[in-house]
Design a protein around this motif. Structure first.
Motif, PDB file in Angstrom:
ATOM      1  N   VAL A  30     -70.809 -67.241 -30.826  1.00 11.17           N
ATOM      2  CA  VAL A  30     -70.765 -66.405 -32.029  1.00 11.17           C
ATOM      3  C   VAL A  30     -70.750 -64.950 -31.583  1.00 11.17           C
ATOM      4  O   VAL A  30     -71.670 -64.481 -30.922  1.00 11.17           O
ATOM      5  N   GLY A  87     -69.447 -62.101 -33.642  1.00 11.88           N
ATOM      6  CA  GLY A  87     -68.928 -61.273 -34.735  1.00 11.88           C
ATOM      7  C   GLY A  87     -69.875 -60.143 -35.105  1.00 11.88           C
ATOM      8  O   GLY A  87     -69.604 -59.370 -36.015  1.00 11.88           O
ATOM      9  N   GLU A 124     -75.896 -53.307 -33.961  1.00 12.69           N
ATOM     10  CA  GLU A 124     -76.418 -52.001 -34.393  1.00 12.69           C
ATOM     11  C   GLU A 124     -77.658 -51.577 -33.608  1.00 12.69           C
ATOM     12  O   GLU A 124     -77.819 -50.419 -33.270  1.00 12.69           O
ATOM     13  N   ARG A 125     -78.522 -52.566 -33.296  1.00 12.42           N
ATOM     14  CA  ARG A 125     -79.761 -52.205 -32.582  1.00 12.42           C
ATOM     15  C   ARG A 125     -79.461 -51.665 -31.184  1.00 12.42           C
ATOM     16  O   ARG A 125     -80.192 -50.868 -30.640  1.00 12.42           O
ATOM     17  N   LYS A 156     -69.888 -56.496 -27.530  1.00 11.66           N
ATOM     18  CA  LYS A 156     -70.945 -56.766 -26.549  1.00 11.66           C
ATOM     19  C   LYS A 156     -70.482 -57.715 -25.433  1.00 11.66           C
ATOM     20  O   LYS A 156     -70.963 -57.608 -24.317  1.00 11.66           O
ATOM     21  N   GLN A 199     -64.636 -64.599 -38.943  1.00 10.43           N
ATOM     22  CA  GLN A 199     -65.441 -64.716 -40.163  1.00 10.43           C
ATOM     23  C   GLN A 199     -65.096 -63.541 -41.091  1.00 10.43           C
ATOM     24  O   GLN A 199     -64.743 -62.458 -40.625  1.00 10.43           O
ATOM     25  N   LYS A 228     -80.187 -56.773 -26.652  1.00 10.39           N
ATOM     26  CA  LYS A 228     -80.334 -56.586 -28.104  1.00 10.39           C
ATOM     27  C   LYS A 228     -80.583 -55.131 -28.478  1.00 10.39           C
ATOM     28  O   LYS A 228     -80.039 -54.639 -29.457  1.00 10.39           O
TER      29      LYS A 228
HETATM   30  P1  UTP Z   1     -77.744 -60.393 -33.402  1.00 10.21           P
HETATM   31  O1  UTP Z   1     -78.960 -60.889 -34.062  1.00 10.21           O
HETATM   32  O2  UTP Z   1     -77.872 -59.883 -32.013  1.00 10.21           O
HETATM   33  O3  UTP Z   1     -77.013 -59.376 -34.369  1.00 10.21           O
HETATM   34  O4  UTP Z   1     -76.690 -61.522 -33.438  1.00 10.21           O
HETATM   35  P2  UTP Z   1     -75.921 -58.281 -34.094  1.00 10.21           P
HETATM   36  O5  UTP Z   1     -75.231 -58.086 -35.400  1.00 10.21           O
HETATM   37  O6  UTP Z   1     -75.024 -58.593 -32.942  1.00 10.21           O
HETATM   38  O7  UTP Z   1     -76.831 -57.055 -33.707  1.00 10.21           O
HETATM   39  P3  UTP Z   1     -77.663 -56.094 -34.704  1.00 10.21           P
HETATM   40  O8  UTP Z   1     -78.566 -57.000 -35.512  1.00 10.21           O
HETATM   41  O9  UTP Z   1     -76.642 -55.372 -35.518  1.00 10.21           O
HETATM   42  O10 UTP Z   1     -78.418 -55.212 -33.775  1.00 10.21           O
HETATM   43  C1  UTP Z   1     -76.858 -62.684 -32.689  1.00 10.21           C
HETATM   44  C2  UTP Z   1     -75.483 -63.252 -32.393  1.00 10.21           C
HETATM   45  O11 UTP Z   1     -74.807 -63.550 -33.589  1.00 10.21           O
HETATM   46  C3  UTP Z   1     -73.542 -62.914 -33.627  1.00 10.21           C
HETATM   47  C4  UTP Z   1     -73.681 -61.718 -32.693  1.00 10.21           C
HETATM   48  O12 UTP Z   1     -72.430 -61.320 -32.194  1.00 10.21           O
HETATM   49  C5  UTP Z   1     -74.593 -62.297 -31.610  1.00 10.21           C
HETATM   50  O13 UTP Z   1     -73.862 -63.082 -30.678  1.00 10.21           O
HETATM   51  N1  UTP Z   1     -73.251 -62.547 -35.040  1.00 10.21           N
HETATM   52  C6  UTP Z   1     -74.131 -61.809 -35.760  1.00 10.21           C
HETATM   53  C7  UTP Z   1     -72.086 -62.988 -35.595  1.00 10.21           C
HETATM   54  O14 UTP Z   1     -71.274 -63.676 -34.934  1.00 10.21           O
HETATM   55  N2  UTP Z   1     -71.827 -62.664 -36.897  1.00 10.21           N
HETATM   56  C8  UTP Z   1     -72.667 -61.931 -37.655  1.00 10.21           C
HETATM   57  O15 UTP Z   1     -72.362 -61.673 -38.842  1.00 10.21           O
HETATM   58  C9  UTP Z   1     -73.854 -61.484 -37.065  1.00 10.21           C
END
Ligand code: UTP
Length: 467
Positions: A142, A144, A148-149, A156, A232, A452
């Protein structure tokens, strides 16, 4: 072909409709019969405000059509369509306003699972079993998220996983899947010639850059046909407790959208037909993982061995968790009516849930120095057969949540628009109590090193949990 005017009369658009949304009515001749259906649905679902600023027919007609193209996309990419999204949102917003606890009636206990020590006899036994089973695996990344953090603008998976070679996460993942494929082929005497399928969920924020990273690196040695990208869609934003859809502040002919969360992966794998295709070619296990966990593949073979040996329909990879640490705990929740489920409970919900169910100290460490609840790292292994059967019932819809930031304690207005979100680890919520849901715990140094947080926040977190 049916004309729009015939469409209008067939759909029974009447005077009530015209008077409730005069600006829309004036533009009906622009719309196709399908678009008129969508317009009716929006009006019936209390969304007339979306048209209140629409000018006469002849002005901004292109934008009006583009609005309905967007509505059609939002409608078709959500299980049950937009009407179902709005209905669910109303229920969840009402619960949020009254402060209803989603785990009301449930008591947590520690579920059963496998605790592994890296390299010992049991670990080696499971690892051997896992390498054999890998020929029947498919991987799903996953990727997508916005990150942001982390405060990083790129994707990434393109970050270096280590600094000696600078190989990025995606390269590392692909090379590990290929190594597992080869090892599995070898231990099974070369009977399996199957290429392990690899799906990547992207979003509008990451899709083009992920594709470009793959193409400009010859897919890091994987056959292009082995990789499938599934994008997605975002979901509509909500501006108030009645789930009125929010217009985009940049363009009043668009609905504002935000990410729906990684829970989308289940609906996407199902609706794209990927899971059925995998079943046809003999895939038995689907392994989900995230964009930046550089250690994960050290834990994959043994965890897959646990799934295969114990017959787990769902296996959550976990690490020992310190009480109050900001990762969810895997818990068995038993309801007063007898239902039970093994599920991730977010860290901010675990403490109040424990306190409310006879544990006055809440989320605390036990004699091991860790919380008795394993820490969820969101790497899941599903058995494809039962997984697909379940998705045939649900369409892949995952229990959602909403997290509005209210302006004040009256909880009547939001600071900014909100939306429904879903998490892939909530999949077991719809499963019957008889489903075999377990976990595999390994030390964090073996299995878990995600990227993260930005350096400042990461330093704060590590200080908080260092002894
Ligand atoms: P994270 O919890 O690390 O979220 O997602 P994020 O969106 O990448 O980072 P923040 O919260 O903005 O800091 C965990 C995994 O889920 C994927 C991310 O790419 C990561 O592999 N993810 C997250 C998705 O595929 N889709 C989403 O809508 C959100």
């Amino acid at each position: 072909m049916e004309s729009a005017t015939e469409g209008i009369s067939k759909l029974g658009i009447n005077g009530d409709f015209a008077s409730s949304v005069p600006n829309l009515h004036k533009n009906l001749s622009l719309l196709s019969p399908d678009q008129i259906e969508l317009a009716k649905m929006l009006v019936e679902m209390g969304q007339s405000h979306l048209f209140s600023h629409w000018p006469e027919s002849g002005v901004d007609d292109g934008e009006k059509k583009a609005f309905f193209d967007q509505v059609a996309r939002l409608n078709s990419s959500y299980p049950g369509g937009l009407a179902s999204y709005i209905k669910t949102a109303r229920g969840l917003l009402a619960d949020s306003k009254t402060g209803k606890n989603p785990f009301d009636g449930f008591t947590p206990s520690v579920p059963t699972g496998e605790n592994l020590s890296y390299g010992d006899e049991t670990f080696m036994k499971f690892e051997e079993a896992g390498v054999k089973e890998a020929q029947n695996a498919a991987f799903v990344l996953v990727a997508g998220g916005l990150g942001e953090r982390l405060g990083y603008n790129g994707i990434k998976v393109a970050l270096p996983r280590e600094t000696t070679t600078g190989a990025c996460f995606l390269q590392h993942y692909i090379e590990n899947v290929l190594a597992l494929q080869e090892a599995s082929c070898k231990v099974t005497g070369g009977q399996s010639k199957r290429d392990i399928p690899f799906a990547i969920m992207t979003s509008d924020d990451t899709h083009a850059r992920t594709m470009q990273l793959l193409e400009s690196n010859s897919y890091f040695g994987m056959k292009p046909a082995q990789i499938k990208l599934l994008k997605q869609e975002k979901v509509a934003c909500l501006e108030d407790n009645d789930a009125r859809l929010a217009l985009d502040p940049q363009n009043k002919f668009r609905i504002q959208t935000k990410p729906h969360g990684h829970g989308d992966v289940h609906a996407l794998l199902y609706s794209s037909g990927v899971l059925e295709e995998w079943q046809r070619v003999g895939v038995r296990w689907v392994l989900f993982f995230q964009d930046t966990n550089g250690l994960l593949f050290k834990a994959i073979p043994a965890s897959l061995g646990v799934s295969a040996t114990k017959g787990y329909h769902v296996n959550s990879l976990s690490v020992p968790r310190k009480a109050k640490e900001a990762i969810g705990g895997i818990a068995k929740l038993t309801h007063t009516d007898g239902r039970s489920m093994v599920i991730n409970v977010e860290y901010n919900q675990l403490d109040p849930l424990l306190r409310a169910t006879g544990n006055p100290d809440g989320d605390v460490n036990c004699e091991t120095g860790y919380s008795p609840f394993p820490g969820n790292i969101n790497q899941l292994i599903m058995e494809l057969g039962p997984y697909l059967e379940e998705l045939k019932k649900t369409g892949g819809a995952i229990k959602e949540f909403v997290n509005p930031k209210y302006k004040d304690a009256s909880k009547t207005a939001f600071k900014s628009s909100t939306r429904l979100e879903c998490m892939m680890q909530d999949y077991p919520k719809t499963l019957p109590s008889s489903a075999r849901v377990g976990f595999t715990v390994m030390d964090a140094w073996v299995a878990y090193a995600p990227v993260k947080n930005n350096p400042e926040d990461a330093a704060k977190v590590s200080l908080m949990f260092s002894e």
